[in-house]
Design an enzyme around this catalytic site. Sequence first.
Site, PDB file in Angstrom:
ATOM      1  N   THR A 125      -1.292   5.605   2.422  1.00 24.88           N
ATOM      2  CA  THR A 125      -2.617   4.792   1.950  1.00 24.88           C
ATOM      3  C   THR A 125      -2.665   3.766   3.408  1.00 24.88           C
ATOM      4  OG1 THR A 125      -3.065   4.717  -0.530  1.00 24.88           O
ATOM      5  CG2 THR A 125      -3.823   3.115   1.056  1.00 24.88           C
ATOM      6  N   LEU A 145       1.001  -1.007  -0.298  1.00 24.70           N
ATOM      7  CA  LEU A 145       0.084   0.201   0.292  1.00 24.70           C
ATOM      8  C   LEU A 145       1.467   1.197   0.022  1.00 24.70           C
ATOM      9  CD1 LEU A 145      -2.896  -1.409   2.455  1.00 24.70           C
ATOM     10  CD2 LEU A 145      -2.640  -1.385   0.109  1.00 24.70           C
ATOM     11  N   ASP A 146       0.704   2.667  -0.387  1.00 19.28           N
ATOM     12  CA  ASP A 146       1.538   3.571  -0.579  1.00 19.28           C
ATOM     13  C   ASP A 146       1.105   3.654   1.144  1.00 19.28           C
ATOM     14  OD1 ASP A 146       0.887   3.587  -3.273  1.00 19.28           O
ATOM     15  OD2 ASP A 146      -0.177   5.209  -3.587  1.00 19.28           O
ATOM     16  N   VAL A 147       2.641   4.851   1.127  1.00 14.04           N
ATOM     17  CA  VAL A 147       2.814   5.265   2.398  1.00 14.04           C
ATOM     18  C   VAL A 147       1.179   6.273   2.930  1.00 14.04           C
ATOM     19  CG1 VAL A 147       4.294   6.993   3.575  1.00 14.04           C
ATOM     20  CG2 VAL A 147       5.093   5.089   2.266  1.00 14.04           C
TER      21      VAL A 147
END
Length: 307
Positions: free
Chosen positions: A141, A137-139
Amino acid sequence: MALLLVPDGLDGERVDVAAARMTGLTRSRIADLIDSAGVQLAGSTVRRASMRVSAGELLEVDTSEPVRQPRITPVLADGLQILHEDSDLLVVDKPAGVAAHPSLGWEGPDVVSHLAAAGVQVSTSGAAERQGIVQRLDVGTSGLMVVAKSEHAYSMLKQAFRDRTVDKTYLALVQGHPDPFAGTIDAPIGRHPGNDWKFAVVAGGRNAVTHYEAVEVLRAATLLRVNLETGRTHQIRVHLSAIGHPCLGDPLYGADRSLAARLGLERQWLHATELGFVHPGSSEYVRFTSQPSPDLEAALQTLRAES
């Protein structure tokens, strides 16, 4: 010298990205090797990191020189919760501001280091800094991630993600009102031609499919339920921006900064709310859920009050 055949899953990818994934080296290290003529593709020296690879091509990477791996700092990630753990895997609820794994240039907390500090043993498969990680997951998100503990689980889960049999559902609060309120975005994604840290819908990019439907329509925004068929980097953010409705709090992809500031949002309004898959140990289907974090909920409540 590492001799590697490009797999189907990396067909059409940039050569620096493909080489990094296949060797476990960082992209910056691969870039250095390209600059020093240390990477060859199909018998020819690679001169540009943006070259594209094709499945079945022979990739040669000079790994003879010692490589400095990203430092894994055993630091706990405040707010990270382990929702489920067994001998094969664990499911975590990742807060925003936490990366999936350590990387050069990132000084903040990450899931891998948190688990190491907590004494959790994970699969040793994959690059050293990404052990056990089968999805990211993106930082910015928040939400659900599954991490493999056994080697069997790592192999099975990686294959499940490749086969698109993992059910991934997100909640996204976007600017405006998509028309129609339910639909599918089928558009290829690749590196943004003018920004190496950004992605975009580009001709020749990797296949990407996103399904969305409106859950709640507000005066200035719409709450969407989003399901992914593919798992490209920044996929939801890129696709929603491409149809003119970026996630609130995501200025990188066109969101209104003033609106985000008024709502107190310091990151994109995007949360991985449901995760379902066949358990690699029991062969039973399991499903996990997570509610949006307080910062996202507060922004949503403010918009509800104004609608």
